[in-house]
Write a protein that holds these residues in place. Sequence first.
Motif, short mmCIF file in Angstrom:
data_model
loop_
_atom_site.label_atom_id
_atom_site.label_comp_id
_atom_site.label_asym_id
_atom_site.label_seq_id
_atom_site.Cartn_x
_atom_site.Cartn_y
_atom_site.Cartn_z
N ALA A 37 -0.98 -9.75 4.69
CA ALA A 37 -2.36 -9.20 4.13
C ALA A 37 -1.29 -7.77 3.96
O ALA A 37 -0.88 -7.64 4.30
N VAL A 38 -2.53 -7.43 3.06
CA VAL A 38 -2.49 -5.93 2.92
C VAL A 38 -3.29 -4.92 3.54
O VAL A 38 -4.86 -5.31 4.00
N ILE A 39 -2.89 -3.36 4.50
CA ILE A 39 -3.63 -2.32 5.16
C ILE A 39 -3.56 -1.64 4.65
O ILE A 39 -2.70 -0.94 3.94
N CYS A 40 -4.71 -1.05 3.62
CA CYS A 40 -5.03 0.41 2.99
C CYS A 40 -5.92 1.26 4.28
O CYS A 40 -7.25 1.21 4.57
N THR A 41 -5.35 2.42 3.69
CA THR A 41 -5.51 3.31 4.70
C THR A 41 -6.30 4.43 4.65
O THR A 41 -6.10 5.12 4.58
N GLY A 42 -7.44 4.11 3.32
CA GLY A 42 -8.72 5.19 2.97
C GLY A 42 -7.96 5.62 1.87
O GLY A 42 -6.65 5.79 1.00
N ALA A 54 -16.31 1.27 -7.93
CA ALA A 54 -16.62 -0.88 -8.98
C ALA A 54 -15.03 -0.31 -9.67
O ALA A 54 -14.53 -1.41 -8.78
N ALA A 55 -14.14 0.75 -9.87
CA ALA A 55 -13.19 0.19 -10.73
C ALA A 55 -12.15 -0.67 -8.70
O ALA A 55 -11.23 -1.03 -9.21
N ALA A 56 -11.96 0.82 -8.46
CA ALA A 56 -11.31 0.16 -6.62
C ALA A 56 -11.43 -1.72 -6.18
O ALA A 56 -10.59 -1.88 -5.74
N THR A 57 -12.79 -1.47 -6.41
CA THR A 57 -13.71 -2.95 -6.56
C THR A 57 -12.94 -3.89 -7.00
O THR A 57 -12.16 -5.27 -6.66
N GLU A 70 -9.42 0.55 5.22
CA GLU A 70 -9.82 2.16 7.06
C GLU A 70 -10.45 3.05 5.30
O GLU A 70 -10.25 3.85 4.09
N PRO A 71 -11.95 3.88 5.82
CA PRO A 71 -12.27 5.00 4.39
C PRO A 71 -10.93 6.20 4.90
O PRO A 71 -10.91 6.14 5.96
N GLY A 72 -11.52 6.47 3.85
CA GLY A 72 -10.64 8.13 3.73
C GLY A 72 -11.82 9.42 3.28
O GLY A 72 -13.24 8.81 3.15
N LEU A 96 -18.31 -1.83 -0.79
CA LEU A 96 -16.34 -2.07 -0.98
C LEU A 96 -16.41 -3.76 0.12
O LEU A 96 -15.69 -4.26 0.10
N GLU A 97 -16.30 -2.57 1.54
CA GLU A 97 -15.86 -3.80 2.81
C GLU A 97 -16.61 -4.98 2.62
O GLU A 97 -15.78 -6.09 2.85
N ALA A 98 -17.75 -4.66 2.66
CA ALA A 98 -18.51 -6.07 2.85
C ALA A 98 -17.98 -7.36 1.79
O ALA A 98 -17.64 -8.09 2.13
N ALA A 99 -18.04 -6.80 1.02
CA ALA A 99 -17.32 -7.38 -0.56
C ALA A 99 -15.75 -8.07 -0.25
O ALA A 99 -15.67 -9.09 -0.78
N LEU A 100 -15.37 -7.15 0.21
CA LEU A 100 -14.01 -7.58 -0.01
C LEU A 100 -12.75 -7.85 1.36
O LEU A 100 -11.90 -8.53 1.41
N GLU A 101 -13.12 -6.98 2.15
CA GLU A 101 -12.79 -7.27 3.49
C GLU A 101 -11.71 -8.25 4.25
O GLU A 101 -13.29 -8.98 4.45
N SER A 102 -11.19 -8.98 4.94
CA SER A 102 -11.27 -9.84 5.00
C SER A 102 -10.68 -10.08 6.62
O SER A 102 -9.67 -9.00 6.80
#
Length: 247
Positions: A37-42, A54-57, A70-72, A96-102
């Motif tokens: 997994a990748v954990i991204c902390t904001g 949109a670019a991040a997604t 996680e949000p920053g 974004l979280e709803a579309a991508l987080e697993s």
Amino acid sequence: MDQPTVLYHVSDLHFGYEDRAALDWFAAEVDRERPAAVICTGDLTMRGSAREFAAATKWLAQLPVPVSLEPGNHDVPYYHHMLRRLTRPYARYRALEAALESEIALPDLAVVPLKTVARAQFRLNWSKGRVSAGDLDAALQGLAHHAGRRTRLVACHHPLVEADTHATASTRGGKRALAALARAGATAVLSGHVHDPFDKLVELDGQTIRIIGAGTLSQRLRTSRPCFNRLELNANGAMDVQVRTLD
């Protein structure tokens, strides 16, 4: 012999002021090694704009492994959009979280979120961290829910205590929160925000807990080149952390 579990810990992508070469390098590393997994902390974005999200997604969606987010403080609307910041601060992030987080579905690992971002604070610098009683309780409940997991990582944006980096987090309630997480049996707390990596053991109230910070993949450098953390969880419960830096 059991194979170790590999996780990538990344932070502060700052789309809107991203480093495209660093992002391409990180994506290639994910594609090559295929961590669990990748954990991204904001701080996915720079100013929390629709274009930046949109670019991040688009970029996160092409990573071929589960992603935990996680949000920053940069992921809420900036100060010149004060009404949106105060009334709907997390709307774009949550989309974004709803579309991508697993969900990271591993038998011996849990990643528990801890929110350290505030839409407003009783101080001038709202970019600094804050842990509310409610957000800490939610994290403690998450740790309790996963009590049977050998490794329980807490993921947040701001370091809960200072880690001798160039930038500071000044997280209100952070020391209290870190002590509570240690008592609850958290293995380590992962964070970002300061744009320089660190890996420290902190002792609070007779408890020892590890804090691990990731650098940045943006152009907003401090003292380190663009980098991310490679976490290797071994069968004996040990966790090795390697900082991987863009040449």
